[in-house]
Design a protein around this motif. Structure first.
Motif, PDB file in Angstrom:
ATOM      1  N   ASP A 260       7.825  -3.036 -10.208  1.00 61.29           N
ATOM      2  CA  ASP A 260       7.923  -2.134 -11.489  1.00 61.29           C
ATOM      3  C   ASP A 260       6.745  -0.893 -11.538  1.00 61.29           C
ATOM      4  N   GLN A 261       7.314   0.127 -11.660  1.00 62.33           N
ATOM      5  CA  GLN A 261       6.216   1.112 -11.470  1.00 62.33           C
ATOM      6  C   GLN A 261       5.130   1.217 -13.083  1.00 62.33           C
ATOM      7  N   MET A 262       5.663   0.538 -13.870  1.00 61.41           N
ATOM      8  CA  MET A 262       4.810   0.380 -14.953  1.00 61.41           C
ATOM      9  C   MET A 262       3.709  -0.571 -14.965  1.00 61.41           C
ATOM     10  N   ALA A 263       3.367  -0.938 -13.652  1.00 59.30           N
ATOM     11  CA  ALA A 263       2.259  -1.950 -13.388  1.00 59.30           C
ATOM     12  C   ALA A 263       0.817  -1.531 -13.833  1.00 59.30           C
ATOM     13  N   ASP A 264       0.040  -2.376 -13.978  1.00 55.13           N
ATOM     14  CA  ASP A 264      -1.369  -2.030 -14.668  1.00 55.13           C
ATOM     15  C   ASP A 264      -2.089  -1.171 -13.549  1.00 55.13           C
ATOM     16  N   GLU A 265      -1.787  -1.241 -12.073  1.00 57.52           N
ATOM     17  CA  GLU A 265      -2.486  -0.387 -11.088  1.00 57.52           C
ATOM     18  C   GLU A 265      -1.173  -0.015 -10.255  1.00 57.52           C
ATOM     19  N   VAL A 266      -0.908   1.221 -10.217  1.00 59.17           N
ATOM     20  CA  VAL A 266       0.082   1.990  -9.462  1.00 59.17           C
ATOM     21  C   VAL A 266      -0.346   2.867  -8.149  1.00 59.17           C
ATOM     22  N   TYR A 267       0.159   2.465  -6.848  1.00 63.51           N
ATOM     23  CA  TYR A 267      -0.302   3.087  -5.936  1.00 63.51           C
ATOM     24  C   TYR A 267       1.065   3.940  -5.140  1.00 63.51           C
ATOM     25  N   THR A 268       1.173   5.193  -5.281  1.00 64.47           N
ATOM     26  CA  THR A 268       2.202   5.800  -4.566  1.00 64.47           C
ATOM     27  C   THR A 268       1.874   6.413  -3.699  1.00 64.47           C
ATOM     28  N   ALA A 269       2.979   7.090  -2.869  1.00 62.73           N
ATOM     29  CA  ALA A 269       2.828   8.053  -1.556  1.00 62.73           C
ATOM     30  C   ALA A 269       2.003   9.118  -1.988  1.00 62.73           C
ATOM     31  N   GLN A 270       2.193   9.592  -3.317  1.00 64.71           N
ATOM     32  CA  GLN A 270       1.446  10.900  -3.604  1.00 64.71           C
ATOM     33  C   GLN A 270      -0.056  10.577  -3.767  1.00 64.71           C
ATOM     34  N   TRP A 271      -0.310   9.288  -4.218  1.00 67.47           N
ATOM     35  CA  TRP A 271      -1.805   9.070  -4.375  1.00 67.47           C
ATOM     36  C   TRP A 271      -2.553   8.871  -3.017  1.00 67.47           C
ATOM     37  N   ALA A 272      -1.665   8.591  -1.998  1.00 64.21           N
ATOM     38  CA  ALA A 272      -2.141   8.286  -0.496  1.00 64.21           C
ATOM     39  C   ALA A 272      -2.630   9.678   0.011  1.00 64.21           C
ATOM     40  N   MET A 273      -1.699  10.754  -0.433  1.00 62.13           N
ATOM     41  CA  MET A 273      -1.723  11.929   0.405  1.00 62.13           C
ATOM     42  C   MET A 273      -3.265  12.618   0.270  1.00 62.13           C
ATOM     43  N   ASN A 274      -4.163  11.680  -0.581  1.00 61.95           N
ATOM     44  CA  ASN A 274      -5.544  12.248  -0.659  1.00 61.95           C
ATOM     45  C   ASN A 274      -6.402  11.145   0.078  1.00 61.95           C
ATOM     46  N   PRO A 275      -6.647  11.327   1.406  1.00 62.32           N
ATOM     47  CA  PRO A 275      -7.270  10.169   2.034  1.00 62.32           C
ATOM     48  C   PRO A 275      -8.620  10.035   1.512  1.00 62.32           C
ATOM     49  N   ALA A 276      -9.355  10.992   0.878  1.00 63.41           N
ATOM     50  CA  ALA A 276     -10.632  10.754   0.295  1.00 63.41           C
ATOM     51  C   ALA A 276     -10.582   9.808  -0.985  1.00 63.41           C
ATOM     52  N   ALA A 277      -9.553   9.834  -1.589  1.00 63.75           N
ATOM     53  CA  ALA A 277      -9.271   8.806  -2.685  1.00 63.75           C
ATOM     54  C   ALA A 277      -8.954   7.337  -2.121  1.00 63.75           C
ATOM     55  N   VAL A 278      -8.163   7.427  -1.173  1.00 61.19           N
ATOM     56  CA  VAL A 278      -7.836   6.059  -0.377  1.00 61.19           C
ATOM     57  C   VAL A 278      -9.225   5.454   0.138  1.00 61.19           C
ATOM     58  N   THR A 279     -10.085   6.202   0.504  1.00 61.43           N
ATOM     59  CA  THR A 279     -11.451   5.603   0.970  1.00 61.43           C
ATOM     60  C   THR A 279     -12.307   4.907  -0.370  1.00 61.43           C
ATOM     61  N   GLN A 280     -11.896   5.248  -1.595  1.00 59.88           N
ATOM     62  CA  GLN A 280     -12.581   4.543  -2.277  1.00 59.88           C
ATOM     63  C   GLN A 280     -12.188   3.006  -2.552  1.00 59.88           C
ATOM     64  N   LEU A 281     -11.259   2.543  -1.641  1.00 61.27           N
ATOM     65  CA  LEU A 281     -10.899   1.189  -1.806  1.00 61.27           C
ATOM     66  C   LEU A 281     -12.006   0.446  -0.980  1.00 61.27           C
ATOM     67  N   LEU A 282     -12.868   1.185  -0.071  1.00 62.87           N
ATOM     68  CA  LEU A 282     -13.818   0.854   0.863  1.00 62.87           C
ATOM     69  C   LEU A 282     -14.837   0.420   0.323  1.00 62.87           C
ATOM     70  N   ILE A 283     -14.987  -0.938  -0.288  1.00 62.45           N
ATOM     71  CA  ILE A 283     -16.355  -1.273  -1.285  1.00 62.45           C
ATOM     72  C   ILE A 283     -17.423  -1.601  -0.361  1.00 62.45           C
ATOM     73  N   ASP A 284     -18.480  -0.852  -0.575  1.00 63.59           N
ATOM     74  CA  ASP A 284     -19.758  -1.427   0.114  1.00 63.59           C
ATOM     75  C   ASP A 284     -20.755  -1.960  -1.066  1.00 63.59           C
TER      76      ASP A 284
ATOM     77  N   THR B 170      -9.865  -6.274 -14.659  1.00 64.84           N
ATOM     78  CA  THR B 170      -9.320  -6.826 -15.867  1.00 64.84           C
ATOM     79  C   THR B 170      -7.728  -6.554 -15.791  1.00 64.84           C
ATOM     80  N   ASN B 171      -7.091  -5.871 -14.687  1.00 67.41           N
ATOM     81  CA  ASN B 171      -5.709  -5.397 -14.518  1.00 67.41           C
ATOM     82  C   ASN B 171      -5.231  -7.005 -14.015  1.00 67.41           C
ATOM     83  N   LYS B 172      -3.713  -6.934 -14.538  1.00 71.48           N
ATOM     84  CA  LYS B 172      -2.984  -8.297 -13.830  1.00 71.48           C
ATOM     85  C   LYS B 172      -1.940  -7.855 -12.798  1.00 71.48           C
ATOM     86  N   THR B 173      -1.307  -6.690 -12.907  1.00 69.69           N
ATOM     87  CA  THR B 173      -0.095  -6.494 -12.044  1.00 69.69           C
ATOM     88  C   THR B 173      -0.586  -5.047 -11.178  1.00 69.69           C
ATOM     89  N   MET B 174       0.228  -5.073 -10.063  1.00 69.36           N
ATOM     90  CA  MET B 174      -0.212  -3.990  -9.144  1.00 69.36           C
ATOM     91  C   MET B 174       1.368  -3.565  -8.423  1.00 69.36           C
TER      92      MET B 174
END
Length: 746
Positions: free
Chosen positions: A722-746, A484-488
């Motif tokens: 704009d970092q006020m977007a609905d979905e925000v992905y920062t370098a800090q978020w990417a420091m947890n590779p396990a969280a990044v892997t949740q993008l791998l949708i099965d 349902t989000n609009k921006t990233m």
């Protein structure tokens, strides 16, 4: 102890964990103890975010001390960082003649010269002893100094606040990771499991599951653990993990061979490979109590799978299973009432009255029976994906891809990403690929010989087919998820960070983690490598070496214990024996301007175990970098400043003799963090073409930013700055590779 261990987990994610219960007040003014903490932390190269500073200001001073102690422990401020030579940036002028003269002086026990604490006689007019902290002949240190220079770093790393929520989310993300955990993540997970209750969540990877099962069994919950064991391979993996500590099923012969090879030596009289082989075989012997035997017998007997299928799964590791069946006395337990399935399993397994799926695939493939081969491969989509490239060359691209399209929706997402990333290298006749066999070191393998049957246009078409197929499949998976989000918002740094698939690092990063392939810009003209080992061990001969390989267009050079000074590089001296408990250190200074002027392309950072055996556990290696000049102590030669540390790793369980831990691209003035193991006592054993193959492999990886762009396109999200977007992905978020892997949708 508990809070300190949890602090270490948060520090790896660039944060400081503070339990909510410890925040007693809401005082705005900075207290005296907080100001002192900030000053001490800044000397170590860190600072606090606003939220973390406010939280720390309202905790008791004891917790502030714990925070500072953890930072100091991770950065090794209490370790010995004294090299062999004082002011080692100025050459001592020692030569091979000095070593030869000293050898004969000690052999004939001449009277003229200086006798050192180690017993060696240093003849007059050889080594300048006033320049050394120890014996220049045997590399034994005698004098030790402390770190003198702090705060020379040109930038401070900002630490954020972690509460119970962030810690629990990280804990859950490790369990849910859709790729195998590296050594850092595995250590963090073990620590979290030790001090925190196990969350109720699905465990995505078999290797992660072994850690969960081990925790349950240690707590006496064998029945609860059995629900996670679905196949005989799961049971074998757990048993082998308990015996060796490896989460992968590495063949015993591979472990023995590596141990034997690591104990080999240049000089025959120092070679202990035969003894190491015997010791390794002894360590791998299996011995189980009656309780453990009954537990495993029950697991096998209660598996919800028919016996023929179980036997087929056991077949690839038949030799290991025979050993385990004997050690676990399964033949004896199979005679008990209620263990009839186990008895039938052993009968079928020993008499080999079962068919093996892989043998049928191989047979039909050799007969060039495409229909039968693809019919079999469709039964196991994961194995079809792993053999897709070779089958395209064997049967033809169009037919193979057409069959693969029928089952691509059943293929795990990580395999689809892998196919997309590696197609560029696989279908190139001129590229040698970098691989790392289970339990082995990185190797180069030649291109598939079948590539020579095709011309460049056909191979390019194959690459494009794979890319289009994989991107379409990934888009379909993203589009299938309602959003349902609009921006990233995507942090620009994410376009420089590769997706962590297939990188199973064996070293632990105690400082904020970086993914393999991450690039570190060099701000100044100087890079300083450091190596510290032996902390906590008694005084002994333990020779670890810090070296670098210097690659030019038409030649190569090196800086190591045998070549202390060369163009653009200076070594601090070869230490071969460690002092009692405090460890010792070596450095290399790299002058980028001098290297660039000489035409250097790359400088590869390495460390080796010259002593018998593999690299010693808890060895720390890394590099420093600062815009400002980094000083070297005139009195002791200590050149370590924690505030200048760009990256460091700690070796835990390593079966390698040599380790590459970074590559400096001189023209771009940036360092690529990578981990590549290799054999050999010295840097000369490094295969630089293997390093280039690994760099090519890392460069081919899809970066996180591009993956997020794909997600945005498939789900109709608008990219914004704009970092006020609905979905925000920062370098800090990417420091947890396990969280990044949740993008791998099965």
């Amino acid at each position: 102890m508990k809070t300190q261990e949890l602090l270490k987990i948060s520090l790896r994610q660039n944060a400081i964990f503070i339990p909510s219960a410890m925040i007693a007040n809401d005082i705005k003014n900075i207290s005296g103890t907080t100001a002192v903490l900030m000053a001490n932390v800044s000397k170590l190269g860190f600072t606090f975010s606003e939220s973390l500073l406010h939280a720390l200001n309202n905790v008791n001073p004891k917790y502030k001390i714990e925070v500072l102690e953890v930072l100091r422990e991770v950065l090794g401020t209490d370790k010995n960082w004294t090299p062999l030579v004082k002011e080692w940036n100025i050459p001592t002028g020692e030569s091979a003649i000095d070593h030869v003269a000293t050898f004969f002086a000690n052999f004939f026990q001449t009277k003229s010269g200086t006798t050192l604490q180690c017993g060696h006689i240093i003849p007059d007019n050889t080594f300048p002893l006033e320049r050394y902290n120890g014996c220049p002949f045997c590399g034994t240190p005698f004098e030790f100094g402390k770190i003198e220079n702090y705060g020379q770093g040109s930038k401070l790393k900002v630490l954020d606040l972690w509460t119970e929520k962030e810690l629990e989310d990280f804990y859950t993300s490790l369990l849910q990771s859709k790729t195998a955990l590296d050594a850092t993540q595995a250590e963090s997970l073990k620590t979290a499991m030790k001090y925190l209750p196990l969350p109720t969540t699905d465990v995505a990877m078999k290797e992660t599951l072994m850690l969960v099962i081990d925790l349950l069994i240690e707590n006496g919950k064998e029945d609860e653990a059995s629900q996670f064991l679905k196949t005989p391979t799961d049971i074998l993996r757990y048993l082998w993990f308990k015996n060796t500590g490896f989460l992968q099923i590495i063949e015993p012969k591979t472990i023995v061979k590596r141990a034997s090879k690591n104990a080999a030596h240049f000089y025959n009289f120092l070679d202990t490979s035969a003894q190491a082989k015997v010791a390794s075989q002894k360590d791998l012997k299996l011995k189980y109590s009656r309780k453990e035997c009954l537990m495993v017998a029950s697991w096998l007997n209660n598996l919800d799978m028919d016996v023929e299928t179980m036997c087929e799964i056991m077949h690839p590791k038949r030799g290991m299973w025979v050993r385990f069946i004997r050690a676990l006395r399964l033949a004896e337990y199979s005679k008990r009432k209620g263990f009839e399935k186990l008895a039938f399993l052993l009968d079928v397994f020993y008499n080999q009255v079962y068919e093996v799926w892989q043998s049928k695939v191989n047979s039909s493939r050799l007969k060039f029976d495409a229909d039968k081969t693809f019919a079999l491969l469709k039964q196991r989509p994961g194995l079809f994906a792993r053999s897709l490239f070779s089958n395209m060359l064997w049967f033809g691209a169009d037919e193979t891809v057409a069959h693969f399209e029928e089952i691509i929706d059943k293929v795990p997402a990580r395999l689809i990403f892998t196919l997309n990333m590696y197609a560029q290298n696989y279908f190139d006749k001129n590229i040698q690929r970098s691989v790392k066999p289970l339990g082995g070191t990185n190797k180069r393998i030649p291109a598939n010989a079948l590539l020579n049957l095709y011309d460049e246009a056909q191979l390019e078409a194959m690459k494009n087919q794979i890319e289009e197929l994989c991107i379409l499949a990934m888009k379909k998976r993203f589009a299938a998820v309602s959003n349902t989000n609009k921006t990233m918002y995507i942090d620009p740094q994410l376009f420089n960070i590769p997706v962590a698939i297939g990188d199973r690092s064996d070293t632990v990063q105690d400082l904020p983690v970086a993914l393999m392939g991450t690039r570190f810009p060099v701000e100044g003209n100087e890079v300083r490598l450091f190596l510290q080992w032996g902390t906590g061990l008694p005084a002994q001969h333990l020779d670890m070496d810090l070296s670098c390989h210097i690659a030019y267009e038409e030649k190569s050079d090196m800086c190591s214990f045998s070549r202390l000074v060369t163009t653009g590089c200076k070594h601090s001296g070869d230490i071969r024996s460690i002092p009692n408990k405090i460890g010792t250190a070596e450095y290399i200074n790299i002058d980028i301007d001098e290297l660039a002027k000489a035409g250097t392309k790359f400088v590869t950072f390495t460390c080796n175990a010259y002593s018998n055996g593999s690299i010693t556990p808890n060895l720390v290696v890394g590099w420093m970098n600062s815009k400002h000049q980094m000083k070297i102590s005139e009195k002791t030669g200590v050149a370590y400043d924690p505030s200048c540390v760009d990256h460091q790793v700690r070796v835990t369980q390593n079966v390698a003799k040599g380790l590459v831990f970074g590559v400096l691209d001189v023209a771009k003035r940036e360092i690529v963090w990578l981990e590549m193991t290799f054999g050999g006592q010295v840097v000369q054993g490094l295969d630089f073409k293997g390093v280039q193959a690994l760099l090519a492999k890392l460069n081919s990886k899809l970066n996180i930013g591009s993956l997020l762009q794909l997600k945005a396109e498939a789900q109709g999200l608008i990219l914004t700055e704009d970092q006020m977007a609905d979905e925000v992905y920062t370098a800090q978020w990417a420091m947890n590779p396990a969280a990044v892997t949740q993008l791998l949708i099965d």
